[in-house]
Structures are given as structure tokens and as C-alpha cells.
Design a protein around this motif. Structure first.
Motif, PDB file in Angstrom:
ATOM      1  N   LEU A   1       0.740  -1.326   0.141  1.00 52.94           N
ATOM      2  CA  LEU A   1       0.304   0.334  -0.314  1.00 52.94           C
ATOM      3  C   LEU A   1       0.940   1.251   0.142  1.00 52.94           C
ATOM      4  O   LEU A   1       0.407   2.245  -1.089  1.00 52.94           O
ATOM      5  CB  LEU A   1      -0.886   0.016   0.881  1.00 52.94           C
ATOM      6  N   ALA A   2       1.826   1.020   0.390  1.00 62.56           N
ATOM      7  CA  ALA A   2       2.620   2.481   0.757  1.00 62.56           C
ATOM      8  C   ALA A   2       3.171   2.629  -0.796  1.00 62.56           C
ATOM      9  O   ALA A   2       3.685   3.930  -1.152  1.00 62.56           O
ATOM     10  CB  ALA A   2       3.370   1.977   1.605  1.00 62.56           C
ATOM     11  N   ALA A   3       3.589   1.512  -1.236  1.00 64.64           N
ATOM     12  CA  ALA A   3       4.462   1.501  -3.122  1.00 64.64           C
ATOM     13  C   ALA A   3       3.475   2.490  -4.043  1.00 64.64           C
ATOM     14  O   ALA A   3       3.701   3.092  -4.677  1.00 64.64           O
ATOM     15  CB  ALA A   3       4.660   0.716  -3.228  1.00 64.64           C
ATOM     16  N   CYS A   4       2.188   1.698  -3.912  1.00 61.91           N
ATOM     17  CA  CYS A   4       0.901   2.304  -4.337  1.00 61.91           C
ATOM     18  C   CYS A   4       0.805   4.328  -3.915  1.00 61.91           C
ATOM     19  O   CYS A   4       0.836   4.295  -5.236  1.00 61.91           O
ATOM     20  CB  CYS A   4      -0.548   1.411  -3.768  1.00 61.91           C
ATOM     21  N   GLY A   5       1.110   4.064  -3.339  1.00 57.87           N
ATOM     22  CA  GLY A   5       1.335   5.626  -2.719  1.00 57.87           C
ATOM     23  C   GLY A   5       1.995   6.072  -3.070  1.00 57.87           C
ATOM     24  O   GLY A   5       1.452   7.695  -4.079  1.00 57.87           O
ATOM     25  N   LEU A   6       3.273   5.836  -3.332  1.00 53.43           N
ATOM     26  CA  LEU A   6       4.712   6.604  -4.585  1.00 53.43           C
ATOM     27  C   LEU A   6       4.976   6.458  -5.702  1.00 53.43           C
ATOM     28  O   LEU A   6       4.449   7.104  -6.386  1.00 53.43           O
ATOM     29  CB  LEU A   6       5.438   5.431  -3.942  1.00 53.43           C
ATOM     30  N   TRP A   7       4.002   5.244  -5.906  1.00 49.21           N
ATOM     31  CA  TRP A   7       3.352   5.116  -7.483  1.00 49.21           C
ATOM     32  C   TRP A   7       2.324   6.530  -7.822  1.00 49.21           C
ATOM     33  O   TRP A   7       3.103   6.866  -9.519  1.00 49.21           O
ATOM     34  CB  TRP A   7       3.563   3.870  -8.103  1.00 49.21           C
ATOM     35  N   ALA A   8       1.630   6.497  -7.017  1.00 53.58           N
ATOM     36  CA  ALA A   8       0.533   7.274  -7.520  1.00 53.58           C
ATOM     37  C   ALA A   8       1.205   9.152  -7.108  1.00 53.58           C
ATOM     38  O   ALA A   8       0.527   9.282  -8.349  1.00 53.58           O
ATOM     39  CB  ALA A   8      -0.506   6.846  -6.215  1.00 53.58           C
ATOM     40  N   VAL A   9       2.032   9.119  -6.442  1.00 51.45           N
ATOM     41  CA  VAL A   9       2.637   9.986  -6.414  1.00 51.45           C
ATOM     42  C   VAL A   9       3.867  10.171  -7.187  1.00 51.45           C
ATOM     43  O   VAL A   9       3.466  11.517  -7.755  1.00 51.45           O
ATOM     44  CB  VAL A   9       3.419  10.554  -5.444  1.00 51.45           C
ATOM     45  N   GLY A  10       4.293   9.411  -8.057  1.00 55.84           N
ATOM     46  CA  GLY A  10       5.093   9.670  -9.487  1.00 55.84           C
ATOM     47  C   GLY A  10       4.399   9.549 -10.221  1.00 55.84           C
ATOM     48  O   GLY A  10       4.402  10.988 -11.248  1.00 55.84           O
ATOM     49  N   ALA A  11       2.965   9.223 -10.654  1.00 59.76           N
ATOM     50  CA  ALA A  11       2.261   9.658 -11.192  1.00 59.76           C
ATOM     51  C   ALA A  11       1.520  10.932 -11.313  1.00 59.76           C
ATOM     52  O   ALA A  11       1.702  11.092 -12.555  1.00 59.76           O
ATOM     53  CB  ALA A  11       0.892   8.466 -11.314  1.00 59.76           C
ATOM     54  N   VAL A  12       1.678  11.397 -10.707  1.00 63.20           N
ATOM     55  CA  VAL A  12       1.225  12.397 -10.351  1.00 63.20           C
ATOM     56  C   VAL A  12       2.158  13.301 -11.272  1.00 63.20           C
ATOM     57  O   VAL A  12       2.127  14.227 -11.869  1.00 63.20           O
ATOM     58  CB  VAL A  12       0.153  12.635  -9.274  1.00 63.20           C
ATOM     59  N   LEU A  13       3.007  13.078 -10.599  1.00 61.94           N
ATOM     60  CA  LEU A  13       4.784  14.059 -10.768  1.00 61.94           C
ATOM     61  C   LEU A  13       5.090  13.940 -12.433  1.00 61.94           C
ATOM     62  O   LEU A  13       4.803  15.118 -12.854  1.00 61.94           O
ATOM     63  CB  LEU A  13       5.289  13.698 -10.215  1.00 61.94           C
TER      64      LEU A  13
END
Length: 143
Positions: free
Chosen positions: A12-24
């Protein structure tokens, strides 16, 4: 019985990182489009789509996505070193700095954000690896 590649909370933490990366990446892609840099926009679009897909698949506990996530999180150990090096010995005249400057993005701020992102991903990797080893030990004791 084997443990999943990625413990659930770390996933779940990794999903958050990937989501942040996708937004950036998506925001940078839009910025590239508005600055007539379609080639860069296409690259950012691919990164955005890849990270979003990886986030969803990891959230759904797709084993391959979890394995890829674990590898990518681990690679961020090198990313942290690279970003720290780049921050200390920044080439403000280099292609990356010029590209970001053309988009109106502060190069040093972008590198600092990259350092924070990579360090966070590295911490999630270490956490996931420890949890995975701990859960594998518990599984083998039950066998």
C-alpha cells in the motif's frame, strides 16, 4: 506455501509512491505540452500510465506487479545516491537542468524532490524486505 513478494502494508505504501510519481510525471507532461515539447510530453505520458498501472496492479496484489514493485523500490537505493550526488555536484548547464528550466521548474528543487522520493522508496524497500523475511520465517516455522 510461500509469502507474497510484498507484505500488504508495504504494498500500500508503494501504491502511494507510484501514485505520487504518476501525478508528478503527468503534471510535467502537461507542462511539456504547454511549452511545445511534445516528445517529452509523450515520454511523461508513458511514465504516468506505467506508474498508474503498476499502482493498481500492486493494490490488487498481482504477484508480478508486486515483484516488479519490490525490484523498483530496491533500485531506488541507487536513485537516492544518484540524486544526492546530483544535488551536491549539480550541472546547472546540463541537458536535464536546461529542460526543467525551459518548463519553468527549479532544477535544484526538482532534484531535492527526487532525493526525497528515492529515499522514501528506499525506506519502503527496506521495510518490505524485513517484513518479507520475517513472514517467510514464520511460514517455515509452521511447516
Amino acid at each position: 506455501m510461500t509469502a507474497p513478494p510484498l507484505p500488504r502494508r508495504a504494498a500500500l505504501a508503494a501504491c502511494g509512491l507510484w501514485a505520487v510519481g504518476a501525478v508528478l510525471a503527468g503534471a510535467t507532461g502537461v507542462r511539456s505540452l504547454t511549452h511545445s515539447q511534445g516528445g517529452y510530453a509523450a515520454v511523461y505520458a508513458l511514465v504516468t500510465a506505467g506508474l498508474a498501472t503498476l499502482a493498481v496492479a500492486t493494490y490488487r496484489a498481482v504477484r508480478m506487479a508486486e515483484t516488479v514493485t519490490l525490484v523498483l523500490l530496491g533500485s531506488q537505493l541507487l536513485g537516492t545516491v544518484g540524486a544526492a550526488w546530483e544535488l551536491v555536484r549539480a550541472d546547472e548547464g546540463g541537458a536535464k537542468a536546461r529542460h526543467l528550466d525551459d518548463l519553468g521548474i527549479n532544477f535544484r528543487l526538482a532534484v531535492a524532490a527526487n532525493l526525497i522520493y528515492s529515499a522514501t522508496a528506499s525506506a519502503v524497500f527496506v521495510w518490505a524486505w524485513r517484513e518479507r523475511r520475517r513472514s517467510r520465517g514464520a511460514i517455515s516455522r509452521r511447516s
